[in-house]
Design a protein around this motif. Structure first.
Motif, short mmCIF file in Angstrom:
data_model
loop_
_atom_site.label_atom_id
_atom_site.label_comp_id
_atom_site.label_asym_id
_atom_site.label_seq_id
_atom_site.Cartn_x
_atom_site.Cartn_y
_atom_site.Cartn_z
N HIS A 251 0.80 -1.23 0.00
CA HIS A 251 0.00 0.00 0.00
C HIS A 251 0.84 1.28 0.00
O HIS A 251 0.44 2.26 -0.62
CB HIS A 251 -0.95 0.00 1.21
N ILE A 252 1.96 1.28 0.71
CA ILE A 252 2.74 2.52 0.83
C ILE A 252 3.91 2.55 -0.14
O ILE A 252 4.22 3.59 -0.74
CB ILE A 252 3.25 2.70 2.28
N LEU A 253 4.59 1.41 -0.30
CA LEU A 253 5.79 1.38 -1.14
C LEU A 253 5.56 1.84 -2.57
O LEU A 253 6.41 2.56 -3.13
CB LEU A 253 6.41 -0.02 -1.12
N PRO A 254 4.46 1.47 -3.25
CA PRO A 254 4.26 1.97 -4.62
C PRO A 254 4.29 3.49 -4.73
O PRO A 254 4.79 4.04 -5.72
CB PRO A 254 2.88 1.41 -5.00
N ASN A 255 3.78 4.19 -3.72
CA ASN A 255 3.84 5.66 -3.75
C ASN A 255 5.27 6.15 -3.60
O ASN A 255 5.67 7.13 -4.23
CB ASN A 255 2.97 6.23 -2.63
N ALA A 256 6.06 5.47 -2.76
CA ALA A 256 7.45 5.86 -2.56
C ALA A 256 8.29 5.54 -3.79
O ALA A 256 9.28 6.24 -4.08
CB ALA A 256 8.02 5.17 -1.33
N MET A 257 7.94 4.49 -4.52
CA MET A 257 8.73 4.10 -5.69
C MET A 257 8.63 5.12 -6.81
O MET A 257 9.54 5.21 -7.65
CB MET A 257 8.26 2.74 -6.18
N VAL A 258 7.55 5.87 -6.86
CA VAL A 258 7.38 6.86 -7.92
C VAL A 258 8.52 7.86 -7.89
O VAL A 258 9.15 8.16 -8.91
CB VAL A 258 6.02 7.57 -7.77
N SER A 259 8.82 8.39 -6.72
CA SER A 259 9.92 9.35 -6.61
C SER A 259 11.28 8.67 -6.66
O SER A 259 12.26 9.27 -7.11
CB SER A 259 9.77 10.15 -5.31
N SER A 260 11.36 7.42 -6.21
CA SER A 260 12.65 6.72 -6.20
C SER A 260 13.12 6.39 -7.61
O SER A 260 14.33 6.44 -7.89
CB SER A 260 12.54 5.43 -5.37
N LEU A 261 12.20 6.04 -8.50
CA LEU A 261 12.58 5.66 -9.85
C LEU A 261 13.28 6.79 -10.59
O LEU A 261 14.13 6.54 -11.46
CB LEU A 261 11.34 5.21 -10.64
N THR A 262 12.92 8.02 -10.29
CA THR A 262 13.54 9.15 -10.98
C THR A 262 15.01 9.30 -10.65
O THR A 262 15.75 9.95 -11.40
CB THR A 262 12.80 10.45 -10.64
N TYR A 263 15.45 8.72 -9.55
CA TYR A 263 16.85 8.85 -9.14
C TYR A 263 17.73 7.73 -9.68
O TYR A 263 18.96 7.84 -9.65
CB TYR A 263 16.95 8.87 -7.60
N LEU A 264 17.14 6.63 -10.15
CA LEU A 264 17.93 5.46 -10.52
C LEU A 264 18.94 5.73 -11.64
O LEU A 264 20.09 5.30 -11.54
CB LEU A 264 17.00 4.31 -10.90
N PRO A 265 18.58 6.44 -12.74
CA PRO A 265 19.61 6.70 -13.76
C PRO A 265 20.78 7.52 -13.23
O PRO A 265 21.94 7.29 -13.63
CB PRO A 265 18.83 7.46 -14.85
N PHE A 266 20.51 8.45 -12.32
CA PHE A 266 21.59 9.25 -11.75
C PHE A 266 22.46 8.42 -10.81
O PHE A 266 23.68 8.60 -10.74
CB PHE A 266 21.01 10.45 -11.01
N ILE A 267 21.84 7.48 -10.08
CA ILE A 267 22.62 6.58 -9.22
C ILE A 267 23.50 5.67 -10.08
O ILE A 267 24.66 5.40 -9.74
CB ILE A 267 21.68 5.74 -8.33
#
Length: 341
Positions: A251-267
């Motif tokens: 229930h909560i993690l999918p909302n957090a993944m939205v912002s996390s995915l934007t950082y993956l190419p930079f990581i």
């Protein structure tokens, strides 16, 4: 699979960023090609037809006696004697670049630091190895290393941030103090010290870097969980007896993944840069391994061979630029303020 309206909107926003789309296409093509490095650059033939049979040297080692030779050791296909034996009863199909990353180019005249030519497209390094072959293998290692490190560090960081944000209290307080201490350590110096003590390899170096790279997403995921754990639907689910694990990851993690995915190419770009830096300093992959950082180091040590430094610089610059452009397109796709044109 049918996409939801929200995902269709995100896909449309990603496609609207033409620079990011083309960067993804170019980077994907280069990465896929590098996965078949043994077919593109190899000192073994792709296939040998001899005396009515087919042999695949890139997948299996064959002794010289297989082709009518005298020795039971692996055949040296570039040896004129072996070439003559095979040509009498068959043929060989060579890769476009007939050198592997560790092949010493032999021939008449000077072979070390040979400038670009039809035989060696990007010249040779100071150990007479083909630069183009080492570049292909080095690109593959760098990207695979960065991908594995990004996936593992992101998974650990997301889990740590989720636990902190969801449970809060003493756990969050203690973990925050630990992260403050851990993040204040001089990472580069510690990496150099550990790499000089432990025999470097792909996996040991990955484990050492994973010790310090997992914190990139902790703060972001923690903030998302702190915000979402008091939402009405979370409280209602908790009152109905839903377990903490289900609440966190369904229930909560999918909302957090939205912002996390934007950082993956930079990581990913940061992971590749760190590996390149360690290889340049001599504390990265084992000596002799194909590496972009090692190519830059050779360019620094051999200023009379400018093709080494220029090749390393342009490849790294183009690769990181592509990753940054992809990251910008992903960021636009998940930005709720963006409007589809």
């Amino acid at each position: 699979m049918k996409l939801s309206p929200l995902n269709r909107r995100r896909l449309a926003l990603f496609r609207a960023n033409r620079r990011g789309v083309w960067s993804l296409v170019i980077f994907g093509i280069l990465f896929v090609l590098s996965l078949f490095a043994e077919v593109i650059a190899n000192d073994r033939p792709i296939v040998v037809y001899y005396d009515g049979g087919l042999y695949w040297p890139i997948f299996r080692a064959y002794p010289e006696t297989t082709f009518g030779g005298e020795f039971a050791t692996e055949a040296e296909y570039r040896d004129p004697f072996v070439e003559k034996l095979i040509s009498e009863k068959g043929w060989m199909l060579w890769p476009p670049i007939p050198y592997s990353y560790n092949t010493v180019v032999r021939g008449t005249g000077t072979t070390a630091l040979r400038p670009p030519s039809a035989q060696n497209w990007l010249g040779t390094d100071d150990q007479a190895r083909d630069v183009m072959a080492r570049l292909i293998y080095g690109f593959r290692i760098s990207v695979l290393f960065g991908l594995v490190l990004t996936i593992l560090s992101s998974a650990i960081g997301i889990l740590a941030g989720a636990l902190q944000g969801y449970f809060g209290g003493v756990l969050d307080l203690l973990f925050q103090r630990f992260m403050e201490i851990w993040s204040s350590l001089p990472v580069l110096y510690l990496l150099i010290i550990l790499a000089s003590i432990i025999t470097p390899s792909f996996w040991t170096l990955l484990g050492i870097m994973l010790l310090f790279s997992w914190m990139a997403l902790v703060g972001l995921v923690r903030a998302e969980f702190l915000r979402a754990r008091n939402f009405d639907y979370v409280r209602a689910a908790r009152a109905l007896g839903v377990s903490d694990a289900v609440l966190m990851f369904r229930h909560i993690l999918p909302n957090a993944m939205v912002s996390s995915l934007t950082y993956l190419p930079f990581i990913l770009a940061g992971s590749v840069t760190t590996l390149t830096s360690l290889d340049f300093l001599g504390f990265g992959l084992p000596p002799g391994s194909p590496s972009l950082g090692e190519l830059l180091l050779q360019g620094k040590n051999n200023l009379t061979a400018p093709w080494l430094a220029l090749t390393g610089f342009f490849v790294i610059a183009i690769m990181l630029s592509l990753l940054v452009f992809i990251g910008e397109a992903v960021r636009d796709a998940f930005d709720p303020r963006k409007i589809v044109a």
